[in-house]
Scaffold this motif. Structure first.
Motif, PDB file in Angstrom:
ATOM      1  N   PRO A 106      -1.308 -12.393  -9.386  1.00  7.61           N
ATOM      2  CA  PRO A 106      -0.893 -12.332  -7.984  1.00  7.61           C
ATOM      3  C   PRO A 106      -0.558 -10.900  -7.586  1.00  7.61           C
ATOM      4  O   PRO A 106       0.041 -10.149  -8.362  1.00  7.61           O
ATOM      5  N   PHE A 107      -0.993 -10.515  -6.436  1.00  8.77           N
ATOM      6  CA  PHE A 107      -0.656  -9.166  -5.987  1.00  8.77           C
ATOM      7  C   PHE A 107      -0.212  -9.221  -4.540  1.00  8.77           C
ATOM      8  O   PHE A 107      -0.457 -10.188  -3.829  1.00  8.77           O
ATOM      9  N   LYS A 108       0.466  -8.205  -4.140  1.00  2.00           N
ATOM     10  CA  LYS A 108       0.994  -8.185  -2.786  1.00  2.00           C
ATOM     11  C   LYS A 108       0.680  -6.824  -2.197  1.00  2.00           C
ATOM     12  O   LYS A 108       0.870  -5.791  -2.831  1.00  2.00           O
ATOM     13  N   GLN A 109       0.160  -6.859  -0.993  1.00  4.53           N
ATOM     14  CA  GLN A 109      -0.162  -5.600  -0.324  1.00  4.53           C
ATOM     15  C   GLN A 109       1.121  -5.009   0.246  1.00  4.53           C
ATOM     16  O   GLN A 109       1.789  -5.656   1.049  1.00  4.53           O
ATOM     17  N   LEU A 110       1.468  -3.816  -0.227  1.00  3.48           N
ATOM     18  CA  LEU A 110       2.682  -3.194   0.305  1.00  3.48           C
ATOM     19  C   LEU A 110       2.327  -2.405   1.554  1.00  3.48           C
ATOM     20  O   LEU A 110       1.258  -1.803   1.649  1.00  3.48           O
ATOM     21  N   GLU A 111       3.241  -2.447   2.469  1.00  2.00           N
ATOM     22  CA  GLU A 111       2.969  -1.676   3.680  1.00  2.00           C
ATOM     23  C   GLU A 111       3.326  -0.233   3.434  1.00  2.00           C
ATOM     24  O   GLU A 111       4.344   0.083   2.823  1.00  2.00           O
TER      25      GLU A 111
END
Lengths: 192, 185
Positions: free
Chosen positions: B179-184
């Motif tokens: 799982p990955f999350k796009q950081l702003e």
């Protein structure tokens, strides 16, 4: 008081709903495979029959009879029974999960049990009053329970017995039911 | 005429009163369902095939919520087991040490033998069998969950369960395994 006891005995033994009047045969054959489920079914039926016979008496006496709608009896009694069953199911489900697990699946089946409608209609036919109706409903249910539990106990024995191949299963159950009915004929004349 | 009217009014009134009574009872005596069972039920394939030993998906969901094994759903396969394990945060049961590793199978109708009796069509919980009376039937492989329910009713035994060969199409790629999350920025 004696009158009610006689009515009760008469309904349970002499005019037994299943074996003498042949009402409610469907659960009698259907739910009698296991003693446990027969007991559950009996308890649920006893309750519903008593309450339904009470309610249908009230509906007939105070709603249908005064305006001469006796011909709508069957229709309204079916409605009353369905509502009683549904209401009971909801209340039991909320108040006692244990009881619901035991009776839950049988309750909807009772809606279509002709013995329940039979009690309601016979109450009218025999001009029972309020208490008579309750006693009659309770007695009929008691008779139904007695026979159902006895029959299921017998069927459990028969399942283990060495029955000749052509009589296995439903046939021997039918024969047993017939013999039970014959035995109950012996009560005729016990109570007038 | 008034005779008729009274009958209609009385019965309508009776129905209305009973309806209100039941409506009131359904609110007053509302039973809270187990929310976990509800969620598990949503994950199950709803084929109601009964291979888990329960009469349907909902009873199995309730049994799992009460601590039953999560590996009993055959049509759901490994994917469902993983989802339930994820939901209940329990480890995925390791079945590599027992022999019956579940191989996904689909039904196959031997079309020469099929007499067109439609019994398998009625048995299929997911409508994966095509055909009509006295016409040859066939299985839509993509729809078949391999639940075995059609094998038993076939009077001529022309249905076989065949294992599906692993291809690049049905391989469980697990493309989102990390799982990955796009950081702003």
């Amino acid at each position: 008081m004696v009158e009610y006891v006689l009515l009760l005995i008469g309904t349970v033994l002499v005019n037994n709903f299943v074996l003498v009047k042949f009402l409610g045969l469907c659960p009698f054959m259907g739910v009698s495979n296991k003693l446990e489920s027969a007991i559950g079914m009996s308890m649920a039926t006893t309750f519903v029959m008593t309450v339904a016979s009470l309610c249908s008496y009230l509906v007939n006496q105070y709603l249908l009879a005064p305006v001469g709608l006796e011909y709508l009896r069957t229709l309204s009694f079916i409605l009353v029974i369905a509502v009683v069953v549904q209401f009971t199911e909801m209340v039991v489900r909320k108040t006692s999960p244990t009881l619901y697990r035991m009776l839950g699946i049988f309750l909807p089946l009772i809606t279509t049990n002709c013995a329940v409608l039979g009690v309601a209609l016979l109450n009218v036919n025999e001009h029972h009053n309020f208490i008579d109706s309750i006693v009659y409903g309770f007695g009929a249910a008691l008779g139904f329970s007695l026979v159902l539990i006895m029959f299921s106990a017998m069927r459990e024995r028969i399942a283990a017995a060495d029955v000749p191949a052509p009589f296995k299963g439903a046939s021997i159950a039918m024969i047993t039911a017939g013999l039970m009915s014959l035995a109950f004929m012996g009560f005729t004349g016990l109570v007038k | 005429m008034s005779f008729l009217l009274i009958a209609v009014i009385i019965l309508t009134g009776l129905g209305l009163v009973f309806g209100l009574l039941l409506g009131y009872a359904s609110i007053k005596f509302k039973v809270k369902e187990d929310p976990v069972a509800e969620k598990i039920d949503l994950l199950l394939p709803q084929t109601q095939c009964g291979q888990c030993g329960y009469p349907g998906c909902r009873p199995y969901a309730e049994a799992v919520a009460n601590g039953d094994d999560i590996t009993k759903c055959a049509p759901g396969g490994k994917a469902t087991i993983e989802q339930i394990a994820d939901l209940l945060s329990v480890p995925i049961p390791d079945n590599s040490n027992n022999d019956d590793i579940v191989i996904k199978k689909v039904a196959f109708i031997i079309e020469d033998d099929c007499i067109g009796c439609t019994k398998c069509i009625q048995a299929c919980p997911v409508d994966a069998i095509l055909g009509t009376t006295k016409q040859m039937h066939t299985v839509i492989i993509d729809e078949c969950t391999g639940c075995d329910l059609c094998v038993e009713p076939c009077p001529v035994d022309c249905i076989e369960m065949i294992p599906v060969a692993q291809t690049t199409k049905n391989w469980n790629w697990q493309l989102n395994a990390i799982p990955f999350k796009q950081l702003e920025s």
